[in-house]
Scaffold this motif. Structure first.
Motif, PDB file in Angstrom:
ATOM      1  N   HIS A  80       0.748  -1.380  -0.118  1.00  0.00           N
ATOM      2  CA  HIS A  80      -0.099   0.272  -0.355  1.00  0.00           C
ATOM      3  C   HIS A  80       0.837   1.629  -0.280  1.00  0.00           C
ATOM      4  N   LEU A  92       1.459 -11.328  -2.253  1.00  0.00           N
ATOM      5  CA  LEU A  92       0.103 -11.903  -1.508  1.00  0.00           C
ATOM      6  C   LEU A  92      -0.775 -12.779  -2.603  1.00  0.00           C
ATOM      7  N   VAL A 101     -10.626   1.771  -9.003  1.00  0.00           N
ATOM      8  CA  VAL A 101     -10.878   1.688  -7.567  1.00  0.00           C
ATOM      9  C   VAL A 101     -12.976   2.490  -6.897  1.00  0.00           C
TER      10      VAL A 101
HETATM   11  C1  HEM Z   1      -4.971   2.633  -5.234  1.00  0.00           C
HETATM   12  C2  HEM Z   1      -5.231   1.813  -3.450  1.00  0.00           C
HETATM   13  C3  HEM Z   1      -5.442   1.468  -3.142  1.00  0.00           C
HETATM   14  C4  HEM Z   1      -5.473  -0.266  -4.325  1.00  0.00           C
HETATM   15  C5  HEM Z   1      -4.658  -0.314  -5.314  1.00  0.00           C
HETATM   16  C6  HEM Z   1      -5.170  -0.855  -3.115  1.00  0.00           C
HETATM   17  C7  HEM Z   1      -5.291  -2.568  -3.684  1.00  0.00           C
HETATM   18  C8  HEM Z   1      -5.463  -3.915  -2.567  1.00  0.00           C
HETATM   19  C9  HEM Z   1      -5.516  -4.885  -2.674  1.00  0.00           C
HETATM   20  C10 HEM Z   1      -5.206  -5.207  -3.808  1.00  0.00           C
HETATM   21  C11 HEM Z   1      -6.320  -5.458  -1.653  1.00  0.00           C
HETATM   22  C12 HEM Z   1      -5.929  -6.927  -1.229  1.00  0.00           C
HETATM   23  C13 HEM Z   1      -4.736  -7.564  -0.513  1.00  0.00           C
HETATM   24  C14 HEM Z   1      -4.301  -8.572  -0.563  1.00  0.00           C
HETATM   25  O1  HEM Z   1      -5.040  -9.773  -2.410  1.00  0.00           O
HETATM   26  O2  HEM Z   1      -5.041  -9.564   0.783  1.00  0.00           O
HETATM   27  C15 HEM Z   1      -5.931  -4.528  -0.129  1.00  0.00           C
HETATM   28  C16 HEM Z   1      -6.588  -5.361   0.952  1.00  0.00           C
HETATM   29  C17 HEM Z   1      -5.992  -3.937   1.417  1.00  0.00           C
HETATM   30  N1  HEM Z   1      -6.137  -2.727   1.859  1.00  0.00           N
HETATM   31 FE1  HEM Z   1      -5.699  -1.213  -0.402  1.00  0.00          FE
HETATM   32  N2  HEM Z   1      -5.421  -0.723  -1.933  1.00  0.00           N
HETATM   33  C18 HEM Z   1      -4.886   0.531  -2.267  1.00  0.00           C
HETATM   34  C19 HEM Z   1      -5.701   1.894  -0.246  1.00  0.00           C
HETATM   35  C20 HEM Z   1      -6.387   1.143   0.509  1.00  0.00           C
HETATM   36  C21 HEM Z   1      -5.977   2.671   1.329  1.00  0.00           C
HETATM   37  C22 HEM Z   1      -6.236   4.007   1.172  1.00  0.00           C
HETATM   38  C23 HEM Z   1      -6.091   1.974   2.387  1.00  0.00           C
HETATM   39  C24 HEM Z   1      -6.393   2.137   3.563  1.00  0.00           C
HETATM   40  C25 HEM Z   1      -5.635   3.165   3.756  1.00  0.00           C
HETATM   41  C26 HEM Z   1      -6.264   1.145   2.100  1.00  0.00           C
HETATM   42  C27 HEM Z   1      -6.275  -0.681   3.331  1.00  0.00           C
HETATM   43  C28 HEM Z   1      -6.409  -1.910   2.798  1.00  0.00           C
HETATM   44  C29 HEM Z   1      -6.708  -2.773   3.653  1.00  0.00           C
HETATM   45  C30 HEM Z   1      -6.988  -2.756   5.113  1.00  0.00           C
HETATM   46  C31 HEM Z   1      -6.345  -4.435   3.084  1.00  0.00           C
HETATM   47  C32 HEM Z   1      -7.327  -5.573   3.821  1.00  0.00           C
HETATM   48  C33 HEM Z   1      -5.785  -6.088   4.159  1.00  0.00           C
HETATM   49  C34 HEM Z   1      -6.017  -7.765   3.206  1.00  0.00           C
HETATM   50  O3  HEM Z   1      -6.517  -8.016   4.451  1.00  0.00           O
HETATM   51  O4  HEM Z   1      -6.095  -7.710   2.540  1.00  0.00           O
HETATM   52  N3  HEM Z   1      -6.239   0.324   0.915  1.00  0.00           N
HETATM   53  N4  HEM Z   1      -6.140  -3.487  -1.172  1.00  0.00           N
END
Ligand code: HEM
Ligand code: SF4
Ligand code: SF4
Ligand code: SF4
Lengths: 461, 225
Positions: free
Chosen positions: B82, B129, B189
């Protein structure tokens, strides 16, 4: 729409209906009839459209399928890390699919939902504390239970339980008369040992209105006497209401929100009628959750609070010990190792973890914490109504393994469980796994430890 | 083509990104229902705010919660991913040169070697991941193709950018692939689960308010996340 005579979408509002259900031992016929129960898809979808709002919708939609919730669920751990017990999986397969299919589902699907909503989740809400997005699967399963209830897919005991609330404003068939008689009987029974002991019924403007779990008048009346003794020794100005004395809510476990509302309103009415200062609730977790935490919302109270301040029993005990209203004889403190069962309902979901520790600091010399503990404690295995449902006995017994190992880990042989459900589950746990433990509410322990002021002691003849 | 994708299309993608997220946020808040959710959002506001802030902040920091601490490797890679996804594109030298050309403004920029390393870290995290999803039974059972697609959407601007920057093969091809995948990510997004970009803050605040107002917040120091 074929509906069974016993298993149907109707609510239980008369004694005749209730009798018919009770006569059907273990719900044999009831579950037979369930196999033929039709799903009213249109009505179900209508309810979903009205009640499924952005919170739950978003939870279901943005789950990133990360699996962090897996280990948080005691069912997952108790079932040898069976992936089918991952909270996210359980809810997506049931509520998730129900919504994705716009409620176009059949009887088998609804029965599966019922089985899963009860035997794979106690609504302990622990998983929500471990999810990065705060997705609370326990809350969603509770919502699903409500949808199932509306369609008649509800375990036999829960259907009876919610009917009891509708008819008796109590989870058991106890009338106002039964209740008042029990109070009088208990006061008389213990008066010899505790001169001046009273259980004042319907006294107005008392400092405390005390409310209980229907099991107490029904099966454990001495619990009411013990409460009276402790209030007596503490010098409290207290009362019990003749109506609106029941705090529990099998209706909440059943998902019968209408009955849940009726039940808590009977308690709030007693508050209005008797104008007490504060309410104290007996040692029961889900009762406190229902009437104090969730109840105001069912009743539509905009403040989100009960009409008067409400305390769980442990809060009153801690306060009484802190202010010296109750004094513990230091020589009578518990010397053996002792542990404490943090109830999901008033600890995780009620913020009373510190209060419980405060009490232990007064009464125990060797207090052992379970691991994990406080807000992170595991469910005892009997929550969500599971203790009372015969159909899922086996699953519940498996689930209790986690609590068994937690207790064994402390080395303590005595478990303090100020929650009726936890108390039951721990009793059953001992029965099933025989690990040689004892379990207790706070009241009897406290009475044995009290320093009783001279003037309250019985006069020697 | 290049002109269009680095000109008008940029406006379109960012437009969808921002407007989409605003719509998501507004719809989320308007769909909150104090009676059905059983949280008095509009009353007891100080408890609600405290609960919401705590609920977001603890989770925003790596190892800030029990859940993060219990899963140290996962936490490490998710945070690295992230961090890389959010920081690298904004402070990349190349992006800022473009910005200067088109709008006449430019931000502070990362040294190229640092940006390059962060790109590699994003790619490695995503590989981790993906492997994790395949390896762990409790994750495999809930994973579907959509989860892989999102990981690919998230990683492709980095992968293609890396290949283009290092002129591994056909520069123009990888550059175009990079630009297109960047647009795809921006548009995805608000339209996919990646909307957690905003909704993370919403759902965390919601549960925080629930705990802060109703589930014990008034009787304790606050939920111990
Ligand atoms: C363009 C922006 C972002 C993209 C492309 C993105 C992408 C992703 C992806 C692909 C996952 C899945 C991870 C997995 O496969 O386990 C994920 C999980 C997550 N993202 Fe993001 N994210 C973005 C922004 C954010 C932001 C701004 C936050 C919070 C501050 C955030 C918080 C989380 C959290 C808490 C998870 C859960 C982790 C998990 O348990 O998988 N993300 N994100
Ligand atoms: S922890 Fe939350 S986001 Fe991860 S799988 Fe479980 S419910 Fe979904
Ligand atoms: S609420 Fe409790 S029992 Fe239900 S899925 Fe979550 S952790 Fe498991
Ligand atoms: S019985 Fe006790 S531990 Fe189990 S869910 Fe209820 S309060 Fe929690």
């Amino acid at each position: 729409m074929p509906e069974g005579t016993l298993c149907n979408k109707k609510t239980i509002d008369t004694k005749e209906q209730l009798q018919a259900l009770l006569a059907d031992k273990s719900g044999k016929e009831y579950y037979e009839q369930m196999n033929d129960l039709d799903v009213d898809r249109k009505a179900l979808w209508g309810v979903i459209q009205k009640s499924l709002k952005s919170r739950t919708k978003t939870w279901l939609e943005i789950c990133s399928h990360c699996g962090l919730c897996a280990e948080s669920c005691f069912y997952y751990l108790a079932n040898n890390r069976d992936p089918k017990q991952v909270p996210s999986y359980k809810i997506q397969e049931t509520l998730g699919k129900l919504i994705a299919r716009k409620a176009d589902v059949d009887n088998a699907f609804m029965q599966k939902c019922m089985d899963w909503a009860y035997s794979k989740c106690t609504c302990c809400t622990r998983c929500g504390v471990y999810c990065p997005f705060g997705i609370d699967t326990g809350i969603m399963f509770s919502y699903l239970r409500g949808l199932l209830y509306g369609q008649g897919f509800v375990p036999w005991e829960m259907k009876i339980g919610s009917g009891m609330h509708r008819i008796f404003r109590a989870q058991m068939d106890i009338t106002t008369e039964d209740w008042v008689d029990t109070c009088e009987w208990m006061a008389e029974e213990y008066e010899e040992d505790w001169p001046g002991l009273e259980i004042p019924v319907d006294k107005e403007n008392a400092d405390i209105i005390y409310t209980v779990n229907a099991r107490e008048p029904k099966h454990y009346p001495e619990d009411i006497a013990e409460a009276a003794i402790l209030f007596h020794v503490a010098g409290e100005n207290w009362t019990v209401p003749s109506e609106g004395w029941e705090e529990t809510s099998l209706a909440m476990f059943a998902g019968d929100w209408e009955a849940a509302k009726m039940q808590v309103e009977s308690v709030y009415d007693a508050m209005d009628r008797l104008k007490p200062e504060r309410m104290v609730v007996t040692e029961c977790g889900h009762a406190y959750r229902a009437t104090v935490i969730e109840g105001p919302y069912w009743a539509g109270l905009k403040t989100g609070k009960t009409p008067i301040d409400s305390l769980h029993y442990v809060e009153w005990v801690a306060e009484a010990l802190r202010t010296g209203k109750l004094k513990i004889d230091p020589s009578k403190k518990i010397k053996e190792p002792v542990t404490y069962q943090d109830s999901c309902n008033y600890i995780r979901n009620g913020g009373l973890a510190d209060v419980a520790r405060e009490i232990m600091s007064y009464i125990a010399e060797d207090f052992r914490e379970m691991t994990p503990n406080r807000e992170h404690n595991f469910c005892c295995g009997g929550g969500g109504g599971l203790n009372g449902i015969g159909r899922y006995r086996e699953q519940r017994n498996i689930g209790m393994k986690v609590k068994r190992d937690q207790i064994l880990g402390t080395g303590a042989k005595l478990v303090i469980a100020p929650c009726h459900n936890c108390w039951d589950a721990i009793r059953d746990l001992e029965e099933v796994y025989k690990i040689g433990i004892r379990w207790s509410f706070l009241k009897p322990l406290l009475i044995n430890m009290l320093e009783v002021p001279e003037h309250l002691k019985p006069k020697e003849e | 083509m290049y002109e269009f994708l680095t000109g008008p299309m940029v406006w379109i993608s960012f437009g969808i990104f921002f407007i989409g997220l605003i719509v998501r946020g507004v719809r989320y808040i308007r769909g909150l229902d104090w009676k059905l959710d059983r949280v008095t959002y509009g009353e007891n506001i100080s408890y609600g705010v405290r609960g919401a802030v705590r609920s977001i902040l603890f989770w925003l920091f790596p190892y800030g919660t029990r859940s993060w601490r219990k899963n140290p490797w996962f936490t490490l890679w998710v945070f690295l991913m992230h961090f890389g996804i959010l920081i690298t594109p904004i402070f990349l030298l190349g992006h800022n040169i473009l910005l200067k050309e088109k709008l006449g403004i430019s931000l502070w920029t990362l040294p190229e070697a640092v940006a390059d390393t962060m790109t590699v870290v994003v790619i490695v995290s995503v590989v981790f991941l993906i492997l994790r999803r395949i390896a762990l039974p409790e994750v495999r059972i809930i994973t579907n193709w959509y989860d892989y697609v999102l990981l690919l959407i998230a990683v492709s601007p980095f992968l293609t950018g890396f290949l283009a920057y290092h002129r591994v093969a056909d520069y123009y091809f990888w550059l175009m692939a990079h630009i297109i995948s960047g647009h795809v990510l921006l548009i995805a997004v608000p339209l996919t689960k990646l909307s957690h970009f905003l909704l993370f803050f919403m759902t965390r605040a919601q549960l925080g308010m629930d705990y802060g107002i109703k589930r014990g917040g008034m009787k304790s120091k606050g939920m111990a996340w």
